[in-house]
Write a protein that holds these residues in place. Sequence first.
Motif, mmCIF file in Angstrom:
data_model
loop_
_atom_site.group_PDB
_atom_site.id
_atom_site.type_symbol
_atom_site.label_atom_id
_atom_site.label_comp_id
_atom_site.label_asym_id
_atom_site.label_seq_id
_atom_site.Cartn_x
_atom_site.Cartn_y
_atom_site.Cartn_z
ATOM 1 N N LEU A 45 -0.474 8.011 -5.878
ATOM 2 C CA LEU A 45 -1.778 8.618 -5.633
ATOM 3 C C LEU A 45 -1.679 9.973 -4.949
ATOM 4 C CD1 LEU A 45 -4.855 8.445 -5.639
ATOM 5 C CD2 LEU A 45 -4.716 7.053 -3.553
ATOM 6 N N LEU A 99 -9.051 2.574 -0.562
ATOM 7 C CA LEU A 99 -8.040 1.514 -0.596
ATOM 8 C C LEU A 99 -8.389 0.387 0.376
ATOM 9 C CD1 LEU A 99 -4.776 3.669 -0.811
ATOM 10 C CD2 LEU A 99 -5.900 2.406 -2.653
ATOM 11 N N HIS A 123 1.017 -5.254 -5.740
ATOM 12 C CA HIS A 123 -0.428 -5.440 -5.639
ATOM 13 C C HIS A 123 -0.770 -6.191 -4.354
ATOM 14 C CE1 HIS A 123 -4.550 -6.163 -6.808
ATOM 15 N NE2 HIS A 123 -4.367 -5.433 -7.890
ATOM 16 N N PRO A 155 -3.155 2.069 4.527
ATOM 17 C CA PRO A 155 -3.254 3.343 3.807
ATOM 18 C C PRO A 155 -3.037 4.555 4.704
ATOM 19 C CG PRO A 155 -5.063 1.893 3.200
ATOM 20 C CD PRO A 155 -4.360 1.259 4.362
ATOM 21 N N SER A 199 -7.289 7.814 -11.467
ATOM 22 C CA SER A 199 -7.098 6.374 -11.280
ATOM 23 C C SER A 199 -5.684 5.927 -11.604
ATOM 24 C CB SER A 199 -8.096 5.598 -12.156
ATOM 25 O OG SER A 199 -9.421 5.907 -11.794
ATOM 26 N N TYR A 209 1.614 -2.495 -11.494
ATOM 27 C CA TYR A 209 1.029 -3.446 -10.545
ATOM 28 C C TYR A 209 2.101 -4.290 -9.867
ATOM 29 C CZ TYR A 209 -3.059 -2.071 -13.209
ATOM 30 O OH TYR A 209 -4.046 -1.328 -13.825
ATOM 31 N N PHE A 266 -3.586 4.280 -8.748
ATOM 32 C CA PHE A 266 -3.510 2.874 -8.362
ATOM 33 C C PHE A 266 -3.474 1.957 -9.583
ATOM 34 C CE2 PHE A 266 -7.869 4.332 -8.333
ATOM 35 C CZ PHE A 266 -8.612 3.316 -8.912
ATOM 36 N N ASN A 267 -3.143 2.533 -10.759
ATOM 37 C CA ASN A 267 -3.060 1.734 -11.974
ATOM 38 C C ASN A 267 -1.804 1.995 -12.789
ATOM 39 O OD1 ASN A 267 -5.743 0.140 -12.550
ATOM 40 N ND2 ASN A 267 -6.372 2.103 -11.676
ATOM 41 N N ASP A 269 3.709 1.845 -6.493
ATOM 42 C CA ASP A 269 2.607 1.853 -7.444
ATOM 43 C C ASP A 269 1.263 2.150 -6.802
ATOM 44 O OD1 ASP A 269 4.385 1.171 -9.505
ATOM 45 O OD2 ASP A 269 4.193 -0.954 -9.047
ATOM 46 N N LEU A 270 1.262 2.599 -5.547
ATOM 47 C CA LEU A 270 -0.005 2.962 -4.913
ATOM 48 C C LEU A 270 0.092 4.359 -4.296
ATOM 49 C CD1 LEU A 270 -1.406 -0.418 -3.546
ATOM 50 C CD2 LEU A 270 -2.601 1.231 -4.959
ATOM 51 N N TRP A 272 -9.689 8.524 0.459
ATOM 52 C CA TRP A 272 -8.876 7.602 -0.333
ATOM 53 C C TRP A 272 -8.405 6.422 0.499
ATOM 54 C CZ3 TRP A 272 -8.844 7.102 -5.313
ATOM 55 C CH2 TRP A 272 -9.153 8.190 -6.131
ATOM 56 N N LEU A 302 0.822 -1.213 0.000
ATOM 57 C CA LEU A 302 0.000 0.000 0.000
ATOM 58 C C LEU A 302 0.853 1.260 0.000
ATOM 59 C CD1 LEU A 302 -2.714 -1.237 2.493
ATOM 60 C CD2 LEU A 302 -3.083 -0.689 0.087
#
Length: 650
Positions: A107, A174, A463, A497, A453, A460, A456-457, A102-103, A170, A98
Amino acid sequence: MNLRDVISESEDESGRLRGRFWCLMALLVPANAYWIMQSEVIRYAGHPSTISLFYNCIFWLCLLLTLNGVTKKLLPRAALSRHEILSLYAVLGISTALAGHDLIQVLLPILAYPAFRADNVNHWEQTLLPLLPRWLTVQSKEALKPFYTGHSSLYEPGHLAAWLVPTLVWSGFLATLCATFLCLNALLRQQWTRSERLAFPLIQLPLELSEPRAPLLRNKLFWAGVILAVGIQTWNGMATLSPQIPILPIKYVDYGGSNFPNRPWSAIGWLPVGFYPFGIALGMLLPLDLSFSSWFFFLFWKAQLVISAYFGWDQKPNFPYVDGQSLGAYLGIAGGALFAMRKRFISVFWQLFEKTSQPGDSDEPIHPRVAAFGALFGLVLLFTFFRLAGMASGLAIAFLIIYFGLAVGITRMRAELGPPVHDLHHAGPDSFLPTVLGPTNLSKPDLMMLAMSWGFNRAYRSHPMPIQLEALKLTGKEGRAGRPLFLALLVAGIIGPLAGFWALLHLSYEVGAAGAVAPPNVMAIFGREAWARFDSWSNVPQPPQAEYGVATLGGASFVLLLNLLRSRVMGFPFHPVGYAVASSWGMSVLWVPMLIAWVLKLVLLRYGGLALYRAALPFFFGIILGECVAGSLWSLLGIWAGIPTYAFWP
């Protein structure tokens, strides 16, 4: 103190997690998030969350085992059980995912960038800011200026007020994602762990280290691997601090670019060559067909680029649609796995309406009916979130189908084969949908939400869903004994998170997100990437690219073809997972280690059989452990001393 004395031979079979576990979890999750942000954002070195086996978590596991050994000698009643230590390892894995690259690291800058960067050139004051819900973004320039410039504090009332609602919303989003993943894993677990008996290669080392009396630690080959890895790290660490010491050249060097100046060979682009011991050792855990396919399909993707340039096909934007083909491959893997479970899903569907149970349901941490309702409720909440943010219903449904398809595909890959990387950069639903549908066919709120988005995209690599399933397999607890771990994973999805947002905000206000972080300053890059896409969609929209969708279908079809050939042709060497993961950044760095691992394993099996391979495996476990522990120590030393230190990855 020897680690083999750490765990008692009589294990508590109830699976309970006592108060000391929850206290340690509350302390370690924020500490881990802080370490991740320091390493990957502020120092931009090490990047533990960008490879499947998080090396910081292996370090935490070794530290917990060692301290638990001391505690067991001095205060036996205060010692942790093996189940509690492995559960902490799993929780820290969720925390790392988290807080990872990549998160939350992507974000959070997206939430701040538009209001701070709005000016008379981009006209965002008129075109973008009115679209942004205030409950999703931060729009107070008074709070954002010190966020970017630093030398301030998050804990000033105005700063806390500006960030409170967006970060809580957010974090809730998550947490809902993680809870939905966990319910889906509860539905998948029985088929994948008990019926198909998937291998879960990435949990082998934690299991070996925590084994009662730890026989691995009495193996001389294991310690030879540890000494080799620590020796390399120590040498290169000293070389980083003292430039007069020559560094051992094991990290990648780009052999593309200037080495291939003319078409069509210039289309090769980036061609890294490195000799990572950590990567080679991970490759030794893979089946031969996957290690072979990993490097073969890397060259296959490069060949596509060269052939396209030779015939001039690359004049068409994005051709040969590598991202689209890779997306199709991931979705094809997910589709094949779900199709094999169709009878299981039909059974669970009928249980939604009838209070019945099937054989094996009592072995699950939660009843499949509860898991199914939980997953459906989570999907409804996520759909509602997108609708409240302004996204059209049909687009939100398509987004969620693709996103969860990718989640299932990645989870299946790791459970079955344990690939060392699974990036899939720039190919998620936020990229696929506007490319295939065309930005002009989407509303501005749709485009705004697709841009957000990106948080979180973007890729990955870290993940949470596969980590949850690995945790449920790791402890081996079923039925009632598995419920405390299920609860711990659920709580980790809630506090993870919050810890990640806190750590990055705290450091940003302290050092400044605009320039005090190490090059290339990902805080600026991630925010700019997301909103530059929005600008492109709005100001220079491209027509719908049906070809991209065809390429995605082609990737899925190729995966199905490879699976068919694997089932019909004995010894078929090409694995669809290699095709899926070989196109992105991670395998570009690791293709040479995968090649070396394939050759080594092939030689071991051919001339010594399975017995020789198993005998040699502790050596490679030792290399992994030595790299993880020594690399973590260099990272922590650099953070403590405020100096640049050696990072063994990437």
